[in-house]
Scaffold this motif. Structure first.
Motif, PDB file in Angstrom:
ATOM      1  N   SER A  81    -134.194  44.801 102.032  1.00 59.39           N
ATOM      2  CA  SER A  81    -132.789  45.073 101.621  1.00 59.39           C
ATOM      3  C   SER A  81    -132.406  44.223 100.313  1.00 59.39           C
ATOM      4  N   GLY A  82    -132.671  42.817 100.353  1.00 56.38           N
ATOM      5  CA  GLY A  82    -132.506  41.906  99.341  1.00 56.38           C
ATOM      6  C   GLY A  82    -133.013  42.268  98.235  1.00 56.38           C
ATOM      7  N   THR A  83    -134.355  42.759  98.339  1.00 55.02           N
ATOM      8  CA  THR A  83    -135.156  43.186  97.158  1.00 55.02           C
ATOM      9  C   THR A  83    -134.425  44.218  96.485  1.00 55.02           C
ATOM     10  N   LYS A  84    -134.094  45.425  97.229  1.00 51.98           N
ATOM     11  CA  LYS A  84    -133.659  46.469  96.698  1.00 51.98           C
ATOM     12  C   LYS A  84    -132.248  46.152  96.057  1.00 51.98           C
ATOM     13  N   TYR A  85    -131.638  45.410  96.408  1.00 47.21           N
ATOM     14  CA  TYR A  85    -130.368  45.007  95.814  1.00 47.21           C
ATOM     15  C   TYR A  85    -130.515  44.145  94.397  1.00 47.21           C
ATOM     16  N   LEU A  86    -131.397  43.250  94.444  1.00 41.23           N
ATOM     17  CA  LEU A  86    -131.604  42.635  93.444  1.00 41.23           C
ATOM     18  C   LEU A  86    -132.631  43.439  92.236  1.00 41.23           C
ATOM     19  N   ALA A  87    -133.236  44.267  92.694  1.00 36.35           N
ATOM     20  CA  ALA A  87    -134.106  45.207  91.723  1.00 36.35           C
ATOM     21  C   ALA A  87    -133.240  45.916  90.792  1.00 36.35           C
ATOM     22  N   ARG A  88    -131.890  46.155  91.115  1.00 36.92           N
ATOM     23  CA  ARG A  88    -131.025  46.703  90.289  1.00 36.92           C
ATOM     24  C   ARG A  88    -130.768  45.938  88.971  1.00 36.92           C
ATOM     25  N   HIS A  89    -130.727  44.552  88.964  1.00 44.34           N
ATOM     26  CA  HIS A  89    -130.639  43.939  87.842  1.00 44.34           C
ATOM     27  C   HIS A  89    -131.547  42.853  87.511  1.00 44.34           C
ATOM     28  N   ASN A  90    -132.855  42.861  88.057  1.00 43.09           N
ATOM     29  CA  ASN A  90    -133.877  41.945  87.856  1.00 43.09           C
ATOM     30  C   ASN A  90    -135.156  42.782  87.904  1.00 43.09           C
ATOM     31  N   HIS A 123    -137.852  37.025  81.744  1.00 42.26           N
ATOM     32  CA  HIS A 123    -137.953  37.191  83.135  1.00 42.26           C
ATOM     33  C   HIS A 123    -137.873  36.121  83.997  1.00 42.26           C
ATOM     34  N   PHE A 124    -137.571  34.663  83.283  1.00 37.60           N
ATOM     35  CA  PHE A 124    -137.537  33.558  83.943  1.00 37.60           C
ATOM     36  C   PHE A 124    -135.880  33.403  84.322  1.00 37.60           C
ATOM     37  N   GLN A 125    -135.169  34.282  83.850  1.00 39.03           N
ATOM     38  CA  GLN A 125    -133.413  34.358  83.977  1.00 39.03           C
ATOM     39  C   GLN A 125    -132.937  35.386  84.914  1.00 39.03           C
ATOM     40  N   THR A 126    -131.903  34.854  85.541  1.00 39.67           N
ATOM     41  CA  THR A 126    -131.499  35.799  86.395  1.00 39.67           C
ATOM     42  C   THR A 126    -129.784  35.316  86.635  1.00 39.67           C
TER      43      THR A 126
END
Length: 280
Positions: A161-170, A58-61
């Motif tokens: 909106s940024g959270t929604k985008y990032l939640a797809r892969h994070n 979870h520290f990685q992205t």
């Protein structure tokens, strides 16, 4: 339903206590200093949770640029929200903040290619009319401050909106970790020119902000898992009369009939918007 109500009580109390703490600190310490300690506390807590759960992935992205952009908007939203707490009645800040879902719908339609239906457009227009009733632009002496809080709502919408985008892969913990990791040093650098050591009174309110920032979002997330979005949003609106009472009795803040009507108009718009979402 009982579980949802209890979680929402926790969220409402947390958001309200955070607002009260922000008001108490608004003329005491620099806002960047408040954001620094809030972010540092969150960073320590989230890092500890990830470490104890032994989920170091979870520290990685792979979306570090996306995290940075999302947190830039979120940082601006927090800053302007806390500034607004020191300029406007608490109830007026909360009422304007409730327009965030509609700004999010517009931004998501532009940048995430989400469908902006006629129903959503009508809900947005209804909500905006509610804001006009609350802010009363031609007459209100807080007009400039109202625009600051409205800006906070738009910044938060960009962040959502940024959270929604990032939640797809994070994972959510990854998003929270990078939120604190990115925002804390930004606030740390910006607070240096006006740094003052908090006294005991200020430390107590800083700790309230730090703890309620995490508890509010935790309770809200748990409520979302136990009930429909419409139910959660409706219960969340109880924050407004609660904070209006606090503002009236603790700070002698007025909350007139037009503000009450405008708040109800925003609530109606929210229900129209989320009713459509639950039917899909």
């Amino acid at each position: 339903m009982i579980a949802t109500f209890l979680w929402m009580v926790g969220a409402i109390l947390s958001f309200s206590l955070m607002a009260i703490a922000g008001r108490e600190l608004s003329h005491q310490i620099n806002t960047f200093e408040l954001l620094f300690f809030r972010g540092l506390f969150g960073l320590i807590v989230i890092t500890t949770i990830i470490s104890l759960c032994d989920n170091f992935r979870h520290f990685q992205t792979q979306q570090i640029k996306g995290h940075f952009l999302r947190n830039l908007f979120h940082f601006l939203g927090q800053y302007t929200w806390f500034i607004g707490l020191g300029l406007l009645p608490l109830a007026q800040v909360f009422a304007i903040e409730f327009t965030v879902p509609f700004w999010t719908a517009i931004i998501a339609a532009i940048f995430l290619n989400e469908c902006l239906t006629i129903r959503k457009v009508c809900a947005i227009l209804i909500a905006f009319s509610g804001v006009l009733l609350i802010v009363q632009p031609p007459l209100d002496r807080f007009e400039g401050a109202s625009l600051i809080v409205l800006g906070a709502a738009i910044f938060y919408a960009c962040a959502h909106s940024g959270t929604k985008y990032l939640a797809r892969h994070n994972h959510p913990l990854t998003i929270l970790f990078y939120m604190c990791l990115i925002q804390t040093p930004i606030a740390g650098v910006l607070m240096l020119p006006n740094w003052t050591m908090p006294n005991a009174f200020e430390w107590s309110w800083i700790s309230v902000v730090a703890m309620t920032a995490l508890s509010a979002h935790f309770c809200m997330t748990k409520a979302m898992l136990t009930s429909a979005v419409t139910t959660v949003v409706t219960l969340d609106f109880l924050r407004l009369p609660l904070i209006a009472l606090v503002g009236f009795f603790a700070y002698n803040e007025p909350f007139g009939m037009l503000s009450i009507i405008g708040s109800l108009v925003i609530l109606i718009a929210m229900l129209i918007n989320f009713q459509k979402a639950t039917k899909k």
